[in-house]
Each structure stands twice: as structure tokens, then as C-alpha cells.
Scaffold this motif. Structure first.
Motif, short mmCIF file in Angstrom:
data_model
loop_
_atom_site.label_atom_id
_atom_site.label_comp_id
_atom_site.label_asym_id
_atom_site.label_seq_id
_atom_site.Cartn_x
_atom_site.Cartn_y
_atom_site.Cartn_z
N TRP A 33 7.21 73.75 -27.12
CA TRP A 33 7.39 73.82 -28.58
C TRP A 33 6.17 73.26 -29.29
O TRP A 33 5.59 73.90 -30.18
CB TRP A 33 8.66 73.04 -28.94
N TYR A 36 2.67 75.31 -28.48
CA TYR A 36 2.50 76.60 -29.15
C TYR A 36 2.45 76.46 -30.66
O TYR A 36 1.57 77.02 -31.33
CB TYR A 36 3.63 77.55 -28.75
N LEU A 37 3.40 75.72 -31.24
CA LEU A 37 3.47 75.65 -32.69
C LEU A 37 2.32 74.85 -33.28
O LEU A 37 1.82 75.18 -34.36
CB LEU A 37 4.81 75.06 -33.13
N ARG A 264 3.47 81.89 -32.43
CA ARG A 264 4.69 81.47 -33.12
C ARG A 264 5.93 81.97 -32.40
O ARG A 264 6.92 81.23 -32.25
CB ARG A 264 4.67 81.97 -34.56
N GLY A 267 6.42 79.96 -29.26
CA GLY A 267 6.83 78.59 -29.57
C GLY A 267 8.30 78.46 -29.87
O GLY A 267 8.84 77.34 -29.86
N GLY A 333 3.03 67.91 -24.96
CA GLY A 333 2.67 69.07 -25.76
C GLY A 333 1.38 68.86 -26.53
O GLY A 333 0.57 69.78 -26.66
N GLY A 337 -1.70 71.06 -25.88
CA GLY A 337 -2.16 71.79 -27.05
C GLY A 337 -3.64 71.60 -27.29
O GLY A 337 -4.35 72.54 -27.67
N VAL A 361 6.17 69.49 -36.85
CA VAL A 361 6.39 69.92 -35.47
C VAL A 361 7.05 68.81 -34.67
O VAL A 361 7.98 69.05 -33.89
CB VAL A 361 5.05 70.34 -34.82
#
Length: 787
Positions: A33, A36-37, A264, A267, A333, A337, A361
């Protein structure tokens, strides 16, 4: 700290292994989550800031040549705020130390001011000086690929003359955030570069004094791009206009937007799988924990605790695990990321990528984790706290057993005692077994989905470069050449066979739908460049009519037999209606094919060709490359070997990261689910296993009873995982299907085997950990009963 909170901490510590296993499953989903976001938001933020600061255009148009006076009429189009005319030319480069011919795009810029639109970001060096025709600003990606710095030089074939160009500045452009040579699949910064030269110098080199062949527009916020494009095309038609396009279809912007939408979607879709598994596992674990604490629950009720207080106490058990998982997931994440941002920086050129994990997020990850925990724990907590205290004081009544199918005389003799005990326990706990099977199947499915992407990429490479395109070299001319060029190419060093191609830019219309693209004319008996579908079957070219890719037909909403309006944007610009003769479900781009003789008749020309596919003697590839570099009529050269290497490298970096993450997180799911199932089974059957030990069963025999159940659950889950993974891969291939490429789905026995092996490895690790707890089983303590 209250008594209930102290009890909560003791309970969590006593079940530390299960708590950590469940938290890790949830953390994996939340890591996806956040990864990706946060990348979606960071790239989108960088894109918007970059476009605004550099005044990125809204409409783009190319043409043959128009007088400079036309610029005022373009600027007067309603809705146009600003217009910038340019000179743009594609050239062949001779780069020191590079064997293959490279391609370059030269774009004019004013020497005395910055461009009004599509301004450049000067990374290093200075702006070009007036009256210095050999000075250029070079794209950063090209200079980095070759180790160039300000002051370095390279050669280019400009309008038939070889000139040495001096790099005085290194720049970035919003027009080339994603820089790719026309007709290629993936960017190759070694073989394609963009350069900006003084307007007067570039115009003089290509006989464009007082004219232009490219224009970009900035529109008012309320302007309708389609209306502006229609008026612009009308103005440019007599000057060889190739069709204006909005920003949405500009190649660099389109690619970036597609990647943002995919980020998106991933995510949201991928973490949902992990959350579903977490809810399953939490429900099973908490149900067993509450069953074991049945006497404690009764005592707490007898002491005056209300149902809502006890329900909140046990919900906090789940919420504590969710909080731990969310925090671990956010940290993982954010780290992943940042690594993904570095990967994107290799393909998308921004002045800076402001990567950060936004509070939204983080809060979203925590909120989703807590809601998942509440959903997973609610039913088991509600069922337990509603038991009256007097009933809860008594031991839970034993289940009412009856003869099952495995107890039938014919089957009973065929099964050993251990197997009967295993199957009997699974039969009596169907929902728990189903939850475990579901979790393991999801783990196997995620793995198969990742490995299938690798197989699909290999299938795409095979289809495109071994079945469809069997040439070694493809060349394109600056201008369409006569039939004599065919014979000239055949005489070049190492050339074994030549197949001519004739491409013409055109606009296809069907009702209100249209697309601008190149119609490719091929010989019906072509052997080097063929039209093939996803299954590798060749499609024959009819003598008349169009063969369209299925994706293009979908865009235009046409089927075989329909007629489309065909507006050629070259030469005498014929306009006619053509029949859609056939469709081909190919893998790349929006394609339209015709018989090469039909294209020539349409253009009223003889044996003209705009390019050719060539089969060569690979031993003479270097000699051929040197000759092609020096030919002024050649606009671009693509060597298939280099294209395949670059494609594989790009795909391995992108998909390699995805596979690594998939393997890691799917392994976590498998471990978490199987370990939790084993621990629950051990807690339920500890008295039974201890009794067997006292009766003389060996440690290996009781381990077989416990771990054999895990083996059966895993074995049953793997086929379901294969089906689930195939469905996920099919859905993903469909979701990333675009006008640029379509992946052929390839779920092979090898991909199924690899996904199964990873799940089996995770199951083995969790089984060994539980086996260690079985070794330390306290026989005396377990056999004590409360009668």
C-alpha cells in the motif's frame, strides 16, 4: 495500567509467535500500500510541478514546412494562449566508442531567450550562444549513458553533411520525461538522444530559413482541445501537416500517465489480497484464543466486567496486532518505495523526484489495518462474550462425533492410524481448514502471478523478435526513396536479403473516433517482417483493404467489413474510404497494414520505399554499421540484437523488483498462515498428543500427526493457488493492456512449479518452528485436567 490491559500484554507475549506471524502478513499488505501509493503521489507531484515550471504545452503538431508568417494565424485560433514554432529534425549520430548507429532529434531554441513553451531545465553548463551553429544542449539521459560532460563532442549527419557538435549544456525537457526512439518498445539512452540547437543554425542546416516544421500550443483553461486541433489541422493541411495531437496523446506524457494509473491501481488491488488473508487468520487465531480462555472469561464476568468491556478487551488484542503490522508495513513500504523511486528515476527524467510518504498514506494504512482487524475479530469476540457466566465456568462440552466417511470399513483398513487422525481432525474443523487453504492458495497465486509475468515477457520477446520480425537490421530513410534504394541496400556489406517497406502517416476515422498513425505497406510474401497474432499465426495481407490490430479496431469501434475514412498526411494527401479486411490480435502498438503495392497505388508512385528489413551476415555487422552511419539518407537504424538486449535489461529491472517483492511477501503469507494453523492445531491437540507420548508413541510419530495436517492443507491449496494465480495474471495482463503493448498470457508448468516450491519452502520453515515447540511439550502440565 488496568488489570485487563496487563492481562492483554501477558496474552500477547504468551502468543508472541502467532502475533508476529499475523502482523507480518498484514505488514506485507501495508508495505505494498505505502510503496505503490507513495510512489504514485511522488511522481504525480513531481510531474505537476515540472510541467508548471517549464510551461509544458497542451497541443503538439508536426508538418512539412510552413512560412513563419503562419505563426500569427495559429496564435489567433480561439482558445490559444501562446504558440511556439520550432524546427525539428531527426539525424543519425556517430558517437565515439559506439559500434551501432545512434539516432538523435534536433530541436531549435532561441539563443537570446528561453522557450516560451516546453522550457528546458539546465542541469549543467550554459545556454547556447548566438552565432555558434555547432553548440547544442544535450539531454541528460544521453550524456549519462555515454559518460559525456560539458565540453565533449560528437558527430551527426545533418542534411547530408557530417558535422561535429559541441555540448555546452546538459538539460531536461518536460517533453521528454520518457525519452524513446520512435518505433521502439523501451527507451535506450545509448542509441537515442535529444539535442537543442540555435534556431537560426538548425534552420539554415535544413533549408528552413523563415519557416518551421513543428509547433506547440498553450491553451486557455476553458478551451476545448478538439476544437483547437481541428482549426490547427485546417491551417497546416496545405503545408504538409501530420496531424496535431493533444497532450494526452503526447508519447512521453501518455507513458507517464499510464504508469501513474497502474501504480494507483496496484496500490489498492494488491493490498486487498493481504488484508483478506489477515482477516481469515485473525479470526481463526482469536477464536482459538478465546476458546482457551473460556474459564477466564467466565471469571471476569463473575467479577462484574460487562460484555462491552470484555469485547473491547479482546478487540484490543486484534487491534494491537494490526497496529504492529501497520507500523512494520509503513516502515518497509517507505524503504521499498524509496528504492522504487530510484528505479523510476532511470526511466522518467525529472529535475528532482520529491519522494516522501504523505501523512494521508500512513493514516490510510493504519486505518485500513485497524478496520481489517476489527472485521476479522468481530464475529469470534461477539460469539464468546455472549456466553452466560455459569455456562462459561464449565469446560466446553466435547464435540459430538459420529462415524465419518473415513471410518467406513473399506477405507479404514487402507489408512494408517496417523492418517485417520489427521483426516478426522480436518473433517471436524472444516471452516478452519478452509481458511488455511484459502490463505495458502492466495500465497501460491501471488507467486504464480509474478512468475507468469516473466514468462509473458519471454513470450512477447519470442513473438515479436523471432516470429513476427525475423530481420537483423531495420533502416528508415529521411525521405521516401526510389526503387534504386532497394538495390543499393542489397549491395551493402554483409546484407543477405532486403524486404522493402512503405509507411505513410495517416488519420483513420470511423464516425467521431479517429487515430493518427503510420500505415505500413508490406509485401504479401514477406518473410522477414510478418504480421502475426498472439498465437504466432501469420496473417495474410489481402490485395486491397486494411488489416488492423484488434486494439485499433476497438479504439475505432469497427469490425471486419466496416469502412473507415483514410486521410493520408503525406504527398498529395489522398482521402478515400478503405475496407477493414481483417483484424490481428497483435502485441504491440496500434497497427494498420496494407499490401505495399496498394499503398503505392494510393500514393500514385512507383517502387518507392521508406525503409527496409534486412537479413545480414552477423560476422559483418560492424562493417555494415560503419557504412550506415555515413549515409545521409538514413534517418534511423535498429539492430535487433541490441533492441532485444535493451528490452530484456529493462524488463528484468522492472519485473525483477516486482518478482522479488512478490516472492518475499507471498512467502510471508504462506509462513503466517501455515504457522498460525500449526500453532492453533498444537494448542487444540496438545492434550491428545501428550497422551499419545505417554502411551508410547515416538516424537516422530506425533510430529507426523501434527505436521501431516499441514502437508495436506498445503497440498490441497496448491492447485487452487494455481487457478487463482492464473486468474490474477489474466486480470493483470488485461488491466495493463494498452495502446502501446499487450502481454500474451503465459502460465507454464515451470511457473507453477516455482510458485509451489516457494510455498513448500515457507511451509517447511513454519513446520520446523512448530516442531521445536512440540519437542518442548510439557507432558505433565498438559495432562492436568480441570474436573
Amino acid at each position: 495500567m488496568s488489570a485487563l490491559n496487563r492481562k492483554l500484554l501477558r496474552d500477547l507475549w504468551a502468543m508472541a509467535g502467532q502475533v508476529l506471524a499475523i502482523a507480518l502478513v498484514l505488514a506485507a499488505g501495508m508495505a505494498m500500500w505505502v510503496m505503490y501509493l507513495s510512489n504514485f503521489q511522488s511522481l504525480q507531484r513531481s510531474q505537476q510541478s515540472y510541467y508548471e515550471n517549464q510551461r509544458f504545452a497542451d497541443v503538439f503538431a508536426s508538418l512539412k514546412r510552413a512560412p513563419g508568417s503562419l505563426a500569427d494565424r495559429i496564435a489567433d485560433i480561439p482558445g490559444v494562449v501562446r504558440a511556439e514554432t520550432r524546427v525539428v529534425a531527426d539525424v543519425v549520430l556517430d558517437v565515439p566508442g559506439l559500434q551501432e548507429p545512434a539516432s538523435g532529434r534536433l530541436i531549435s531554441v532561441p539563443a537570446d531567450r528561453r522557450p516560451a513553451l516546453n522550457d528546458l531545465y539546465l542541469r549543467e553548463g550554459r545556454w547556447i550562444s548566438p552565432g555558434r551553429p555547432d553548440e547544442v544542449l544535450a539531454s541528460e539521459a544521453f550524456t549519462q549513458a555515454h559518460g559525456f560532460h560539458v565540453g565533449d563532442r560528437f558527430a551527426a549527419i545533418i542534411n547530408g553533411r557530417k558535422r561535429t557538435l559541441d555540448i555546452v549544456g546538459i538539460v531536461l525537457s518536460p517533453e521528454y520525461v520518457y525519452s524513446i526512439r520512435p518505433g521502439e518498445l523501451v527507451p535506450d539512452d545509448r542509441l537515442f538522444g535529444v539535442f537543442w540547437m540555435e534556431r537560426r543554425a538548425l534552420a539554415n542546416a535544413f533549408d528552413m530559413e523563415g519557416g518551421f516544421n513543428d509547433v506547440v500550443l498553450k491553451l486557455a483553461p476553458q478551451a476545448q482541445p478538439d476544437d483547437v486541433i481541428a482549426r490547427l489541422d485546417t491551417l497546416l493541411e496545405r503545408y504538409g501537416g501530420l496531424g496535431a495531437i493533444p497532450r494526452a496523446l503526447q508519447p512521453s506524457h501518455w507513458t507517464l500517465e499510464s504508469e501513474l494509473q497502474q501504480l494507483r491501481s496496484m496500490g489498492i488491488a494488491v493490498p486487498a489480497i493481504f488484508l483478506l488473508v489477515t482477516a481469515f487468520v485473525l479470526n481463526v487465531a482469536l477464536s482459538r484464543a478465546l476458546a482457551l480462555q473460556r474459564p477466564q472469561l467466565a471469571a471476569l464476568k463473575a467479577l462484574g466486567y460487562r460484555n462491552d468491556e470484555l469485547a473491547w478487551h479482546y478487540l484490543k488484542w486484534a487491534l494491537a496486532i494490526a497496529t504492529l503490522g501497520a507500523l512494520l508495513g509503513v516502515a518497509a513500504g517507505a524503504w521499498l518505495g524509496a528504492g522504487m523511486t530510484d528505479l523510476y528515476a532511470q526511466y522518467f527524467s525529472f529535475p528532482q523526484t520529491d519522494y516522501r510518504v504523505s501523512p494521508g498514506v500512513v493514516l490510510g494504512a493504519i486505518a485500513v489495518s485497524l478496520l481489517t482487524a476489527m472485521a476479522g475479530a468481530y464475529s469470534s469476540v461477539r460469539r464468546s462474550v455472549r456466553i452466560p457466566p455459569a455456562e462459561a465456568m464449565r469446560p466446553e462440552p466435547p464435540a459430538r462425533y459420529r462415524r465419518s466417511i473415513i471410518e467406513q470399513p473399506g477405507l479404514r483398513q487402507r489408512l494408517g492410524m496417523a492418517m485417520r487422525m489427521i483426516l478426522r481432525n480436518l473433517e471436524r474443523q472444516p471452516l478452519r481448514a478452509l481458511a488455511s487453504i484459502t490463505g495458502i492458495a492466495f500465497a501460491a497465486g501471488i507467486l504464480l502471478f509474478g512468475f507468469s509475468l516473466i514468462a509473458s515477457t519471454e513470450r512477447l520477446i519470442s513473438l515479436q523478435f523471432s516470429v513476427a520480425e525475423r530481420q537483423d537490421v531495420t533502416v528508415n530513410f529521411v525521405e521516401p526513396a526510389s526503387s534504386s534504394a532497394h538495390h543499393a541496400l542489397a549491395r551493402l556489406p554483409g546484407v543477405l536479403a532486403v524486404e522493402p517497406q512503405r509507411t505513410v502517416p495517416a488519420r483513420l476515422r470511423a464516425g467521431f473516433r479517429h487515430r493518427d498513425l503510420a500505415i505500413t505497406g508490406l509485401s504479401p510474401d514477406a518473410r522477414l517482417r510478418r504480421i502475426v497474432d498472439m498465437d504466432g499465426k501469420a496473417v495474410a495481407l489481402p490485395p486491397d483493404g486494411l488489416v488492423l490490430s484488434t486494439m485499433l479496431a476497438r479504439v475505432l469501434d469497427v469490425v471486419p467489413g466496416d469502412r473507415v475514412a483514410l486521410e493520408v498526411l503525406q504527398g498529395h494527401r489522398p482521402q478515400l474510404e478503405a475496407t477493414v479486411a481483417a483484424l490481428v490480435d497483435d502485441s504491440l502498438g496500434l497497427s494498420a497494414y496494407m499490401d505495399i503495392d496498394a499503398v503505392r497505388r494510393m500514393m500514385r508512385e512507383g517502387g518507392t520505399l521508406s525503409g527496409a528489413a534486412m537479413k545480414i551476415d552477423l560476422a559483418q555487422e560492424q562493417a555494415l554499421s560503419q557504412v550506415l552511419k555515413s549515409l545521409p539518407s538514413i534517418a534511423g537504424v535498429a539492430i535487433k540484437r541490441t533492441v532485444i538486449e535493451n528490452f530484456r535489461e529493462t524488463m528484468s529491472q522492472n519485473i525483477g523488483l516486482m518478482i522479488t517483492i512478490n516472492v518475499l511477501f507471498a512467502g510471508i503469507i504462506a509462513f503466517g498462515v501455515i504457522y498460525n494453523a500449526a500453532r492453533v492445531s498444537l494448542s487444540e491437540r496438545s492434550r491428545e498428543l501428550a497422551s499419545l507420548r505417554v502411551l508410547g508413541f515416538t516424537l516422530a510419530e506425533i510430529s507426523l500427526i501434527l505436521l501431516g495436517e499441514l502437508v495436506i492443507l498445503t497440498a490441497v491449496a496448491l492447485p487452487f493457488g494455481a487457478v487463482l494465480g492464473h486468474g490474477m495474471a489474466q486480470a493483470m495482463v488485461k488491466s495493463i493492456e494498452s495502446e502501446v503493448y499487450r502481454f500474451p498470457l503465459a502460465t507454464t508448468p515451470a511457473t507453477i512449479a516455482w510458485s509451489a516450491l516457494v510455498v513448500i519452502a515457507a511451509a517447511t520453515v513454519s513446520g520446523l518452528i512448530v516442531r521445536r515447540r512440540l519437542d518442548r511439550l510439557d507432558l505433565v502440565g498438559v495432562l492436568k485436567t480441570r474436573e
